[in-house]
Design a protein around this motif. Structure first.
Motif, PDB file in Angstrom:
ATOM      1  N   PHE A 213     -26.108 -12.552  73.921  1.00  0.00           N
ATOM      2  CA  PHE A 213     -27.118 -11.449  73.823  1.00  0.00           C
ATOM      3  C   PHE A 213     -28.048 -12.009  74.832  1.00  0.00           C
ATOM      4  O   PHE A 213     -28.992 -11.138  74.943  1.00  0.00           O
ATOM      5  CB  PHE A 213     -27.780 -11.496  72.490  1.00  0.00           C
ATOM      6  CG  PHE A 213     -26.801 -10.747  71.430  1.00  0.00           C
ATOM      7  CD1 PHE A 213     -26.553  -9.472  71.338  1.00  0.00           C
ATOM      8  CD2 PHE A 213     -26.179 -11.770  70.551  1.00  0.00           C
ATOM      9  CE1 PHE A 213     -25.998  -9.089  70.627  1.00  0.00           C
ATOM     10  CE2 PHE A 213     -25.446 -11.220  69.538  1.00  0.00           C
ATOM     11  CZ  PHE A 213     -25.120  -9.942  69.436  1.00  0.00           C
ATOM     12  N   VAL A 254     -25.458  -3.027  68.510  1.00  0.00           N
ATOM     13  CA  VAL A 254     -24.469  -3.897  68.599  1.00  0.00           C
ATOM     14  C   VAL A 254     -23.125  -3.224  67.823  1.00  0.00           C
ATOM     15  O   VAL A 254     -23.417  -2.762  66.946  1.00  0.00           O
ATOM     16  CB  VAL A 254     -24.814  -5.157  67.871  1.00  0.00           C
ATOM     17  CG1 VAL A 254     -23.579  -6.129  68.098  1.00  0.00           C
ATOM     18  CG2 VAL A 254     -25.945  -5.773  68.341  1.00  0.00           C
ATOM     19  N   ARG A 408     -23.137  -4.244  73.960  1.00  0.00           N
ATOM     20  CA  ARG A 408     -22.941  -5.726  73.121  1.00  0.00           C
ATOM     21  C   ARG A 408     -21.894  -5.385  72.136  1.00  0.00           C
ATOM     22  O   ARG A 408     -21.945  -4.514  71.108  1.00  0.00           O
ATOM     23  CB  ARG A 408     -24.229  -6.082  72.399  1.00  0.00           C
ATOM     24  CG  ARG A 408     -25.078  -6.778  73.360  1.00  0.00           C
ATOM     25  CD  ARG A 408     -25.906  -5.999  74.435  1.00  0.00           C
ATOM     26  NE  ARG A 408     -26.795  -6.552  75.172  1.00  0.00           N
ATOM     27  CZ  ARG A 408     -27.505  -5.951  76.104  1.00  0.00           C
ATOM     28  NH1 ARG A 408     -27.266  -4.541  76.224  1.00  0.00           N
ATOM     29  NH2 ARG A 408     -28.336  -6.568  76.931  1.00  0.00           N
TER      30      ARG A 408
END
Ligand code: SF4
Length: 911
Positions: A213, A254, A408
């Protein structure tokens, strides 16, 4: 109210057949008598297709308790066994087969009594559904209507009671944030819970996962981490901790992608710890699947209004009952009972989803309530999206929405990425594929039921507004006549192909028959031959086929351009909903154009040079000796190349994790299998070994005295081991034929000893339900093939012995040969075998309390393959008699006795 139920009940297991009368008498009967009585009088039974199979009478019908359950409690879970029904209904389960018929009558009365209960939560819609089902002569409908009160007010129709999704503004890109180590550990501690013991491996894992991240240094170079975390590390919470922290701090999403439904369900449960409040959870966590998983309301409406007939129409009404109470409209692995479509022999269930990309988007009257559209919109606003590998690939390859591309990504079960990519980027120019395209362009032939329409019907308004677009549609329709039509397989078999594509397929078929050397006898195996030095008939036919496909690609491309022009310079009538529909048509059109272009390039290969990026071959697919499909196939030699380009490089951070990420090889292997090899910035590595004590918890027994190919000995070994273990056995096969023959030889014998045996490819029950049944009964055993090797999560006593019938050699086909040649020959094979054995062994020990044996029925297992098992696992080579004795006594407390080979801890061991 006392419920009127004046019917007998029928129960059939491998141990016998019992009929229970309404006055409480139970008699044992033979198959013929049972079938005769069921034909005369409707009988209450549980899972009619299964009973029919036990009786050997496929036309059996009756009052199936499961159908009644689906009507009364749509969207509720129940294991479809007497014990499972008893649990779902809160009544006493039967303890013997003999007691089952009376139990079925009690269960039926209990369900009918619910219809009268004032607090019945699923009442709305029941009256109308029962009326419609009565017109379809559903056997339960009269009993239901005798019990159900007519509602005072007319009921709301399904399509008016479903909630509408709301359009939300586009989400701003995520903020740049850096996660502090303390914050990650605190989040992990709060997710794990105060009382749980701290596991260092999990803490290290969370810290490593947080690195993905970090802000990306360069475009096209994501932060990628490969993490191998042994079973029991707790990797799910390990990555959810930094993922949820980042999603909130950065206001981003995510994506967590899995391969199996079991892990997807586990993730949903674990994510509830992040958002304990249910409403918040619902808005922050979204499960996404491919659109073919969801109910299409337009297809359902069509089915309810006469598109379906007979049993399929009954299924449609039960699905409509479910849709009104479903959480998300997911028909496969969601809250629709997995056993429901199989009760109808899958008749109609696939036609209720949007499998063929025929969605008309905003042109659909149910667009604002559509389950698929709702899931896709919620994922834009979500913090955590739980998806699967196939969807990630499809979205990346065909996604319409650039702004909402995953940036992500966490790939759990990362060892499956290669296989998911392999099928996603496969191309097949076959009869089945081309006839689908023909139907998409022209519409179905003959008197096909349903709402399927051709391109000209779907885009009638475009055609009347735009002359050039209308002409392109007509040209495409004419060109599509060259594609195979109904009956193509029969025409090929008779040597009378029609049109250029059928002629090409006929030439392929002749070449395959002439050159195939596999002499395949396995039911599932087809015939194939590589595309080298094709004969003149194939070359000529390929050239003609390419011309025909070009004639189709051209107008489709023109149509795509016309639609694009219409959207960028919209006419007055193109309001919001028409625009969305045209955009939807553009998306499905561009996917079809890509497919046709891929076919043309495959045909060029048939007449031109080899492309080293691809493996091409011709094949005849067969099932139980019957030809099912014929054509040309193409796979990427390395399918992770396109994945690296379209999934990995555009993202900012990627984690690929699994207990067996290195697949029995080294990190180079993990890099190759995840696509990291193709990135400019090298991926970082992390590994943590399992906290389980395999020395004390498990034992591997290699049985050396079962002769390969001796079906009777194989079945005898299974029966002896299952009996010794008292059930709780997962039996894994590499060939369906051997599975069936083993099952046929031992199922009755085991059932008489109170040890039920279930099997994939034999029982008319879907795989997910088979696993549910297995989990629910510690005496049951389950036989299966590949899907069970990696998709079964059964911790505890229900699974205490895994049997593998032989070493899982890779299938020696053309594709495997090409990859083996490129990737190191026998080492490549060994990595595949070790990975499969490790996955199978991984089913056995799921928690610190699990104990069990892993038995491999193979006389010669090379020692180099034994690193598939976790370090410290005792391995013994034994006779069957010794294995049976060991299984019977359980794990010996004397470690020395169990240990003549102990796996050493080495760098390449995944655990
Ligand atoms: S919008 Fe498409 S998928 Fe949804 S219900 Fe309508 S046709 Fe079916």
């Amino acid at each position: 109210m006392d419920t009127p139920l004046a019917f007998p009940a029928l129960h059939a297991s491998h141990a016998g057949i019992w009929v229970g009368s309404i006055d409480g008498q139970v008699t044992t009967v033979g198959k013929g008598e049972a079938a005769g009585r069921a034909a005369e009088t409707p009988m209450v039974m549980l899972n009619a297709p299964l009973v029919a199979q036990r009786l050997g009478y496929p036309d059996l019908s009756g009052l199936d308790l499961l159908e009644l359950f689906a009507f009364v409690y749509p969207a509720r879970f129940a294991v479809p066994t007497p014990k499972g029904m008893a649990k779902a209904l809160g009544i006493t389960p039967p303890t013997t087969d003999q007691e089952v018929p009376q139990f079925l009558l009690v269960a039926a009365r209990t369900l009918l009594a619910v219809l009268d209960a004032p607090d019945w939560a699923e009442r709305e819609g029941a009256w109308d559904a029962a009326q419609a089902l009565m017109r379809l002569r559903w056997p339960w409908s009269n009993l239901i209507l005798a019990q159900l009160k007519k509602p005072e007010k007319p009921e709301r129709w399904l399509f008016s009671r479903l909630p509408e999704w709301e359009e939300a503004p586009p989400r701003t890109p995520p903020r740049v944030v850096t996660l502090g180590a303390d914050a990650v550990q605190q989040r992990l501690a709060s997710l794990v819970g105060g009382s749980a013991e701290t596991r260092q491996g999990q803490r290290d894992f969370a810290q490593a996962a947080a690195e993905i991240f970090a802000p990306r240094a360069r475009k096209g170079e994501p932060n990628m981490l490969l993490a191998e975390a042994g079973t029991g590390i707790g990797k799910t919470l390990g990555y959810l901790a930094p993922a949820s922290l980042w999603a909130t701090a950065a206001d981003g999403t995510v994506w967590i992608s899995t391969f199996t439904k079991a892990l997807q369900r586990q993730l949903v449960r674990e994510a509830q710890r992040i958002y304990p409040d249910y409403e918040t959870f619902k808005s922050k966590v979204v499960v996404r699947k491919g659109r073919e998983n969801y109910l299409c309301l337009l297809n359902l409406e069509d089915a309810l209004q006469g598109g379906f007939a007979g049993r399929a129409a009954i299924l449609a009404h039960l699905v409509a009952r479910w849709a009104a109470y479903s959480n998300d409209g997911d028909m496969i692995g969601g809250d629709l009972p997995g056993w429901l479509p199989t009760l109808f022999r899958r008749n109609g269930s696939t036609a209720l989803t949007d499998r063929r990309g025929e969605c008309i988007y905003a042109g659909c009257p149910h667009y604002k309530k559509c389950f698929i559209e709702r899931a896709s919109r919620s994922s834009v606003q979500a913090e955590i999206v739980i998806a699967n590998h196939a969807l990630m690939m499809v979205n990346a390859a065909r996604g319409r929405d650039e702004l909402n591309r995953p940036s992500r990504i966490i790939f759990d079960e990362g060892h499956h990425l290669f296989d998911a990519a392999d099928s996603m980027f496969a191309a097949a120019l076959t009869g089945q594929e081309t006839i689908e395209l023909r139907r998409w362009v022209i519409g179905p032939e003959g008197k096909a039921r349903g709402r399927r329409r051709g391109l000209s019907a779907r885009l009638a308004d475009v055609a009347s507004y735009d002359e050039e677009g209308g002409l392109a549609i007509e040209m495409a329709r004419m060109a599509a006549e060259a594609l195979p039509g109904d009956g193509w397989l029969a025409r090929l078999a008779e040597g009378a192909p029609s049109g250029p594509i059928e002629r090409f397929l006929a030439a392929v078929r002749a070449m395959v028959f002439a050159r195939d050397e596999t002499n395949a006898t396995e039911g599932g195996y087809g015939l194939e031959t590589e595309l080298a030095d094709p004969d003149a008939a194939v070359v000529d036919a390929a050239a003609d086929a390419a011309v025909a496909l070009e004639a189709l690609a051209r107008p489709l491309t023109v149509l795509g351009q016309r639609l694009e022009a219409m959207v960028s310079d919209p006419p007055d009538w193109l309001d919001g909903s028409a625009r969305a529909r045209v955009e939807g048509a553009m998306a499905s059109l561009s996917w079809r154009i890509d497919t046709v272009r891929a076919w043309i390039s495959m045909l060029a290969r048939a007449v031109g040079p080899v492309d080293p990026e691809f493996v091409d071959w011709h094949a005849i697919d067969r099932f139980e000796g019957r030809e099912m499909d014929i054509g040309m196939h193409r796979r990427w030699l390395d399918p992770m190349k396109p994945v690296a380009d379209i999934v990995l490089k555009p993202s900012h951070g990627v984690l690929a994790t699994s207990a067996t990420l290195r697949s029995g090889g080294d990190w180079k292997n993990a890099e190759a299998r995840t696509g990291a090899l193709h990135l400019d910035k090298p991926a970082t590595h992390f590994s943590a070994i399992s906290p389980f004590d395999y020395t004390a918890q498990a034992e591997v027994l290699i049985v050396t005295d079962i002769k390969k190919g001796d079906a009777a000995a194989l079945a005898g070994a299974y029966a002896a081991l299952i009996t010794a273990s008292g059930g709780g056995v997962l039996g894994l096969f590499t060939a369906i034929r051997r599975l069936r023959s083993t099952y046929a030889r031992i199922a009755d014998r085991l059932a008489r000893d109170g040890l039920p045996l279930y099997a994939q490819h034999v029982d008319p029950i879907d795989t997910g339900t088979l696993v549910d049944i297995f989990r629910d009964d510690p005496h049951a055993s389950l036989l299966g093939t590949d899907a069970l090797r990696d998709g079964v999560d059964v911790p505890g006593h229900s699974l205490r012995l895994v049997i593998m019938e032989q070493i899982p050699w890779p299938r020696p086909d053309i594709l495997h040969r090409a990859r083996r040649l490129k990737n190191g020959g026998i080492d490549f094979d060994d990595r595949i075998i070790r990975a499969k054995m490790a996955q199978a062994f991984g089913r056995l020990i799921r928690s610190a309390d699990d104990k069990g044996h892993f038995v491999l029925l193979s006389s010669a297992v090379p020692s180099r393959l034994l690193t598939a098992f976790p370090p410290g696992t005792p391995v013994r080579r034994v006779t069957l008699a010794e294995a049976v004795a060991s299984v019977k006594t359980g794990l010996s407390p004397d470690e020395k006795l169990r240990q003549d080979v102990k796996i050493s801890l080495d760098e390449s061991n995944p655990f």
